[in-house]
Enzyme design. Sequence first.
Site, PDB file in Angstrom:
ATOM      1  N   CYS A   1       0.831  -1.202   0.000  1.00 38.85           N
ATOM      2  CA  CYS A   1       0.000   0.000   0.000  1.00 38.85           C
ATOM      3  C   CYS A   1       0.873   1.263   0.000  1.00 38.85           C
ATOM      4  O   CYS A   1       1.420   1.612  -1.038  1.00 38.85           O
ATOM      5  CB  CYS A   1      -0.994  -0.045   1.165  1.00 38.85           C
ATOM      6  SG  CYS A   1      -2.442   0.964   0.841  1.00 38.85           S
TER       7      CYS A   1
ATOM      8  N   HIS B   1      -3.429  -5.064   0.199  1.00 38.36           N
ATOM      9  CA  HIS B   1      -2.757  -5.615   1.384  1.00 38.36           C
ATOM     10  C   HIS B   1      -2.777  -7.148   1.333  1.00 38.36           C
ATOM     11  O   HIS B   1      -3.683  -7.775   1.887  1.00 38.36           O
ATOM     12  CB  HIS B   1      -3.472  -5.153   2.657  1.00 38.36           C
ATOM     13  CG  HIS B   1      -3.302  -3.700   2.951  1.00 38.36           C
ATOM     14  ND1 HIS B   1      -2.243  -3.208   3.677  1.00 38.36           N
ATOM     15  CD2 HIS B   1      -4.036  -2.621   2.589  1.00 38.36           C
ATOM     16  CE1 HIS B   1      -2.338  -1.892   3.760  1.00 38.36           C
ATOM     17  NE2 HIS B   1      -3.421  -1.513   3.114  1.00 38.36           N
TER      18      HIS B   1
ATOM     19  N   GLU C   1      -1.162  -9.191   2.942  1.00 33.41           N
ATOM     20  CA  GLU C   1      -1.006  -9.792   4.279  1.00 33.41           C
ATOM     21  C   GLU C   1      -2.347 -10.161   4.904  1.00 33.41           C
ATOM     22  O   GLU C   1      -2.403 -10.982   5.816  1.00 33.41           O
ATOM     23  CB  GLU C   1      -0.203  -8.857   5.200  1.00 33.41           C
ATOM     24  CG  GLU C   1      -0.924  -7.587   5.678  1.00 33.41           C
ATOM     25  CD  GLU C   1      -0.812  -6.398   4.724  1.00 33.41           C
ATOM     26  OE1 GLU C   1      -0.514  -6.606   3.532  1.00 33.41           O
ATOM     27  OE2 GLU C   1      -1.043  -5.264   5.180  1.00 33.41           O
TER      28      GLU C   1
HETATM   29  N1  GLN Z   1      -1.960   6.715   2.941  1.00 38.00           N
HETATM   30  C1  GLN Z   1      -2.100   5.982   1.744  1.00 38.00           C
HETATM   31  C2  GLN Z   1      -3.475   6.130   1.111  1.00 38.00           C
HETATM   32  O1  GLN Z   1      -4.385   6.549   1.752  1.00 38.00           O
HETATM   33  C3  GLN Z   1      -1.783   4.520   1.959  1.00 38.00           C
HETATM   34  C4  GLN Z   1      -2.756   3.821   2.843  1.00 38.00           C
HETATM   35  C5  GLN Z   1      -2.238   2.528   3.403  1.00 38.00           C
HETATM   36  O2  GLN Z   1      -1.049   2.268   3.394  1.00 38.00           O
HETATM   37  N2  GLN Z   1      -3.120   1.693   3.914  1.00 38.00           N
HETATM   38  O3  GLN Z   1      -3.655   5.821  -0.048  1.00 38.00           O
END
Ligand code: GLN
Length: 548
Positions: free
Chosen positions: A387, A524, A526
């Site tokens: 992410c 994600h 994970e």
């Molecule tokens: N801050 C980033 C976004 O909002 C990544 C979010 C995250 O890593 N879950 O896109």
Amino acid sequence: MAKYIFVVGGVMSGVGKGVAAASIGTILKSKGFKVTAIKADPYINVDAGTMNPTEHGEVFVTLDGDETDQDMGNYERFLNVDLNRDNYMTTGRVYQSVINKERNLEYEGRCVQVVPHIPEEIISRIKRAAEKNDNDFVITEIGGTVGEYENVLFLEAIRILKMQQPQDVCIVMVSYLPIPYHIGEMKTKPTQMAVRSLNSTGLQPDFILCRSEKPIDDKRREKLAIFCNIKPNHAVSAPDVKSIYDIPLNFEKEDLGNKIIKHLGLKARPSNLKKWQDFANKANSKLNKSVKIGIVGKYFTTGDYVLADSYISIIESVKHASWNNNLSCDIEWLSSDDYERDPEKLAELSKYDGIIVPGGFGSRGVEGKIATAKYCRENNIPYLGLCYGMQIATIEFARNVAGLKDANTTEINPNTPHPVIHLMQEQEKKMAEHNYGGSMRLGGYQCKLTRGSISYEAYKKHAADKVNKDTIIERHRHRYEFNNDYREKLEKLGLVIAGLNPSQKLVEIIEIKNHPFFVGTQFHPELQSRPLHPHPLFMRFIETAANK
Ligand code: GLN
């Protein structure tokens, strides 16, 4: 008709109620029952999405996009099921639906009261989860510790359900039995007091899982039986273990599953934990080799203590992939702030076989993460960006390979000349309206893999059954995305778009050419790794790390 198992905590928090609940589920499932699990959290927040990770731990996102407590991750990993919105509730959520019903005149003019209407709403949610897949058992973990003001209404719900269906409810207390250093003896008194406190809500535990440094002895079982009104063999040992995956096996040594089943009026059944056992054994045996993985994050410290709770699913995913590759793993926390303050420190990254840059928000530590991505790219260190870790790798590539000076995400610098990561269009209105709760791009979305990419190969090798016409489904939690205006330019220079959302054209995976493993995912992975079904990208990452 479903049976209801409630797991409550005695003495203090943090003794592993969630894993205990999940372990009971694992055992029952291995006996051929259909099992689901619910987490009931006492706080007012409608979900876990608005809380700071150092305060709350990881936000676990379900496939249907609910932002929940990290215990839900344990349930999914132990039960090998996808849970959803019905499996998670908070005081805030329960009140919110009661108030909404009242506004819609669904109480037909009656006075809506804390009791019985709040417990009734809690019970109806538990029953809904039971009915969903015709489950035989619903295990509900009540957050917090008995005796707290906060979770009294959840206990009241148990009391009412038990009054209505006494033969269908079983209460398991997970309690802590200290062995004070200066005495050297395991003490039962705090647990006795916790049981009294539970008794004052009209409830009596049927089982006590005795969390302690060591196994409980017969003398203390007798004591708990007499003072807490349970059968001596219903005080079950739950000593500290090296790996959480040993816990169902330890409980089974005392036949906990059948004891619970019989207590609920059902016939005992054998359990089959052979595969689980083989997996769990890896934590305790000497494996071929070890991989050393660094996680460069920022949500580690709480006061003077270091907690890895914010990254729990990542840690478990690394274990799943390592153990399934017959490797041990050694995971270390690296603070991105340090690399920001002292760039020379980056050289220590060479000591690692692989680096993970996890998700995150805001500007603290970001330049340290960008420097980490650069170091891994230039020094051929396997890099997995999750992410924010993917967005950061894009920024690094734009700045240092494409020469786009001051390229950034608009999350950090809204006026950057090169917004290579920018706010998703659908998010703009939400931000303008300060609509922050549950409003990110959440949950499962499709990603079409690019043939020939490292990610494609990883999925084909490790999860061919989950790949449908080259398309996979992964879970998300973000507001910002790769800016497609820069795609062509970056691709020409060696950035690979390895995954794309088919309908939105949103970049889901980036890779870098001519690197052993440099993968960033907007999703994600994970959140979908399971002990017996490790995630393909983690598998490939660990395999590459082992060959570094
Ligand atoms: N801050 C980033 C976004 O909002 C990544 C979010 C995250 O890593 N879950 O896109």
